[in-house]
Motif scaffolding. Sequence first.
Motif, PDB file in Angstrom:
ATOM      1  N   ASP A  68       0.831  -1.285   0.064  1.00 16.12           N
ATOM      2  CA  ASP A  68       0.040  -0.052  -0.037  1.00 16.12           C
ATOM      3  C   ASP A  68       1.004   1.316   0.077  1.00 16.12           C
ATOM      4  OD1 ASP A  68      -2.826   1.024   0.106  1.00 16.12           O
ATOM      5  OD2 ASP A  68      -2.093   1.823   1.979  1.00 16.12           O
ATOM      6  N   LEU A  72       0.669   4.270  -3.014  1.00 14.75           N
ATOM      7  CA  LEU A  72       0.690   5.616  -2.628  1.00 14.75           C
ATOM      8  C   LEU A  72       1.684   6.592  -3.426  1.00 14.75           C
ATOM      9  CD1 LEU A  72      -0.097   5.821   1.031  1.00 14.75           C
ATOM     10  CD2 LEU A  72      -2.086   6.245  -0.688  1.00 14.75           C
ATOM     11  N   SER A 117      -5.589   4.067  -8.136  1.00 18.63           N
ATOM     12  CA  SER A 117      -5.212   4.912  -7.355  1.00 18.63           C
ATOM     13  C   SER A 117      -5.949   6.508  -7.087  1.00 18.63           C
ATOM     14  CB  SER A 117      -3.726   5.651  -7.892  1.00 18.63           C
ATOM     15  OG  SER A 117      -3.734   5.862  -9.213  1.00 18.63           O
ATOM     16  N   ARG A 120      -7.221   7.753  -3.962  1.00 16.44           N
ATOM     17  CA  ARG A 120      -6.218   7.636  -2.620  1.00 16.44           C
ATOM     18  C   ARG A 120      -5.782   9.049  -2.180  1.00 16.44           C
ATOM     19  NH1 ARG A 120      -4.391   2.660  -1.456  1.00 16.44           N
ATOM     20  NH2 ARG A 120      -4.304   3.915   0.688  1.00 16.44           N
TER      21      ARG A 120
END
Length: 239
Positions: A68, A72, A117, A120
């Motif tokens: 994770d 990011l 993504s 996020r």
Amino acid sequence: MTDRVVRPAARQRRRPTKQGVVLSEELIVETALRLIEEHGADALSVRRLGRALGADPSSLYRYFRHTDDLMLAIADELIGRTLRTWRPTGDWRADLRDLGMRMHAGALAHPRAAVLSSYRVTGRGYEIQAVETILGVLRGAGFPDAEAVRIYHAFVDQALSFGALDAAGAALPRAAREAETAVWRAKYGRLPADTHPHIAATARHLVADMRHSSYPVALDLLLSAAEVRLTEIRGRPEA
């Protein structure tokens, strides 16, 4: 990956990998981004990344605590690629339109990564730079702080949402994309006016328009509404 942490000062690999490459955060992100586009979310495994890099999988913990954390970093890199190609002109509306279109193009350039993504919040350097930049454009145009934040929020969410939507479509196999496009002509284009008068009346426009992204239109509508709001703010009598 797990939550195993290596001190930042100890992260740099000092010996080349089996393929003669010195590992870096940038190289790992670039490789992961390529693997995602080739294999989807399953590419983000320590074993597959290590194999692609010619490195011991455990060496990746020197740079990222877990997958994770790497995701990011990938999301932040996509933001950075947009920012690195964008140059402001001082015209707030033109600048935001250009930035939005570049964000959308970036999502289409990396559709699988964009889908993974887009929702996020990275808290990383490029994202922070993007937030600062967009708020600066809006505040520089004359929007009060609370209004600047609301428009920033709508602008970014719109760009990311359309990017993910259109990227998901772009990630479909070509045959599936062509089949969906054909539905507008084969199904909607043939509905009779006596049962579906509005679809029948606009069918040729639906067939022509629905194959394309509506993001440019949606973006222009958002910016037009923001411009109207700014005119209202400027026209308010001072307290």
